[in-house]
Design a protein around this motif. Structure first.
Motif, PDB file in Angstrom:
ATOM      1  N   GLY A 107      12.837  71.151 -17.193  1.00  0.00           N
ATOM      2  CA  GLY A 107      13.727  70.261 -17.234  1.00  0.00           C
ATOM      3  C   GLY A 107      13.350  68.870 -16.624  1.00  0.00           C
ATOM      4  N   PRO A 108      14.180  67.603 -16.680  1.00  0.00           N
ATOM      5  CA  PRO A 108      13.857  66.430 -16.172  1.00  0.00           C
ATOM      6  C   PRO A 108      13.260  66.475 -14.853  1.00  0.00           C
ATOM      7  N   THR A 109      13.755  67.262 -13.697  1.00  0.00           N
ATOM      8  CA  THR A 109      13.364  67.195 -12.344  1.00  0.00           C
ATOM      9  C   THR A 109      12.437  68.372 -11.983  1.00  0.00           C
ATOM     10  N   LEU A 110      11.861  69.116 -13.003  1.00  0.00           N
ATOM     11  CA  LEU A 110      10.776  70.253 -12.756  1.00  0.00           C
ATOM     12  C   LEU A 110      11.385  71.362 -11.846  1.00  0.00           C
ATOM     13  N   ALA A 111      12.483  71.657 -11.908  1.00  0.00           N
ATOM     14  CA  ALA A 111      13.024  72.697 -11.055  1.00  0.00           C
ATOM     15  C   ALA A 111      14.144  73.200 -11.839  1.00  0.00           C
ATOM     16  N   PHE A 112      14.468  74.857 -11.625  1.00  0.00           N
ATOM     17  CA  PHE A 112      15.226  75.344 -12.518  1.00  0.00           C
ATOM     18  C   PHE A 112      16.702  75.162 -12.555  1.00  0.00           C
ATOM     19  N   LYS A 113      16.969  74.031 -11.231  1.00  0.00           N
ATOM     20  CA  LYS A 113      18.373  73.854 -11.100  1.00  0.00           C
ATOM     21  C   LYS A 113      18.846  72.754 -12.280  1.00  0.00           C
ATOM     22  N   ASP A 114      17.850  72.441 -13.017  1.00  0.00           N
ATOM     23  CA  ASP A 114      18.234  71.629 -14.141  1.00  0.00           C
ATOM     24  C   ASP A 114      18.982  72.333 -15.236  1.00  0.00           C
ATOM     25  N   MET A 115      18.638  73.738 -15.282  1.00  0.00           N
ATOM     26  CA  MET A 115      19.136  74.463 -16.324  1.00  0.00           C
ATOM     27  C   MET A 115      20.496  74.497 -16.462  1.00  0.00           C
TER      28      MET A 115
END
Ligand SMILES: *Cc1c(COP(=O)(O)O)cnc(C)c1O
Length: 463
Positions: A107-115
């Protein structure tokens, strides 16, 4: 579906009522009154769905106060190849037979928290518009959460974000990611202190109930049920990619800090997804590993919380853990309330023995383990992984059952934690296209002292 608190308050609330809230009024966390069960025929029907439509099938079991067509449209707008890089959204990357990574960080910030956060942005905008309200999100970040929140909320109608971060203490890449956003509704505040100072300011502002009400202050912290629910989807997506029939079981290893990610795996398993083991992987901050080995839960003080090379797992207290304990203890809210009233507890032998039934295992990893795992993963599998994913892979390799496919959740891309990749391999990790020169972009940030009033004044003049 209705939701109740983990601390005994049985008042039933609906999804959109708890969407914009943090803790339940009694200090507990929200959970559904029961877990919808997914039977064999349903699981078979879900094979072959797009990620967005799979998400719709799962979320509509939990959300009955958003019309189905609106929810489906919102999910189709959220989980796109354009935002997440691949048509699968969370593709499996095989390492060897029976072992794979599930990519959650494109995702946009390259970590799973974008999911989860990307969906939360859409849900907030939808619900605020329906209510005719606005919300000012106030948060503190040391890295991943703040940027994921900003990229999810940028340009969203009815939402402003005020994100505090410790001045000069995030990596240049993380600073560039956040501060380069030029959207009028995103406000970066660099506080001349440490992360704890930022968090204390957020608490002080939120505890001023009059200020909070007047300025409609809200949060997007990791205890939000909608975030957790969004994460349930990729356990199903991983399972469906890894298996051909529903007879097969898989296990997941999850790099863990606040227990949000792996708690979503617990929910998926409670729904009947054939998950064998859920393996909790920690770094040197091993509160959770200690619990799963001993039944003792001990919140650490600041002095015993180490700064590690997998910094997004540097926690002293696992804020979502109470949800699992509620289920473990047969949903006894009074017992949960008693246990979480203090800073430590130990389960009885009988209670501890139940952990088996919930499939949990654990392990921890050190800086040296991370370096070794990043090296061996590259040598043996030709894959570059980040430090958090390395914690997961190291523990997965220890806990693996050769008869069951193990999926390790990849929680960030190596580009985000370049210094440790250089230490392990002597090379700079590649950056996704478009981010090569992000540090050179103009920055939009206001530096403020460690002063609650200064932050309040800033908010008052920017809402
Ligand atoms: C937040 C984060 C974690 C920990 O996830 P929890 O839900 O807090 O357990 C792990 N890895 C990365 C890269 C993260 O950003």
């Amino acid at each position: 579906m209705r939701y109740i608190s983990t601390r005994g308050d049985k008042t039933e609330r609906r999804f959109c009522e708890i969407l914009l809230e943090g803790l339940a009024p009694d200090g507990g966390l929200y959970l559904p009154v029961s877990y919808p069960q997914v039977d064999d025929a349903t699981l078979t029907k879900w094979r072959g769905l797009s990620y967005a439509d799979l998400a719709f099938e799962i979320l509509s079991l939990y959300i009955d106060d958003i019309p189905a067509e609106d929810l489906r449209a919102l999910l189709r707008r959220t989980y796109t190849q354009e935002v997440f890089g691949t048509p699968e959204i969370t593709p499996l990357k095989p390492l060897e037979p029976g072992l794979a990574l599930e990519a959650l960080s494109n995702g946009p910030t390259l970590a799973f928290k974008d999911m989860a956060m990307q969906l939360l942005g859409g849900l907030f905008e939808y619900e605020l518009k329906r209510r005719g309200e606005t919300l000012n999100i106030l948060g503190a970040t040391s890295g991943d959460t703040g940027s994921a929140a900003e990229y999810a909320m940028r340009g969203k109608a009815g939402v402003n974000v005020f994100m505090l971060s410790p001045h000069g203490r995030m990596s240049p890449f993380q600073q560039a990611q956040m501060f380069s956003l030029q959207d009028a509704n995103i406000h970066n505040i660099a506080v001349t202190g440490v992360f704890d100072d930022c968090q204390d300011i957020v608490k002080a502002v939120s505890n001023d109930l009059d200020f909070k009400r007047r300025h409609k202050i809200g949060t997007v912290n990791s205890i939000n049920w909608a975030r957790l629910l969004a994460q349930v989807v990729y356990y199903f997506a991983g399972y469906l990619q890894a298996t051909k029939t529903n007879e097969e079981k898989v296990s997941f290893t999850v790099p863990s800090g606040n227990f949000g990610n792996v708690c979503a795996g617990h929910v998926a398993r409670m729904m009947g997804l054939p998950i064998d083991k859920l393996v909790v992987a920690t770094n040197e901050n091993d509160v959770l590993d200690e619990f799963f080995r001993s039944g003792a839960y001990r919140v650490r003080g600041a002095a015993d919380t180490y700064e590690t090379s997998s910094p997004s797992m540097d926690i002293s207290k696992a804020s979502n853990f109470e949800r699992f304990v509620f289920d473990l203890l047969g949903r006894d809210g009074a017992r949960v309330k008693a246990l979480f009233g203090g800073t430590e507890f130990k389960l009885s032998d009988e209670e501890f023995a139940r952990i088996q039934r919930f499939g949990f295992q654990s392990g921890s990893s050190t800086h040296a383990d991370r370096l070794a795992t990043i090296r061996s993963c590259r040598e043996n599998y030709g894959q570059l992984i980040d430090t958090h994913t390395a914690d997961g892979l190291k523990v997965a390799q220890q806990r693996r059952d050769p008869a069951v496919t193990m999926i390790v959740l990849e929680t960030a891309l190596p580009a985000k934690f370049a210094a440790t990749i250089v230490e392990a391999l002597g090379i700079e990790p590649p950056r996704p296209a478009g981010l090569e020169n992000i540090e050179a972009l103009p920055k939009r940030v206001t530096v403020l002292p460690v002063d609650v009033q200064a932050v309040k004044t800033f908010i008052e003049t920017h809402v």
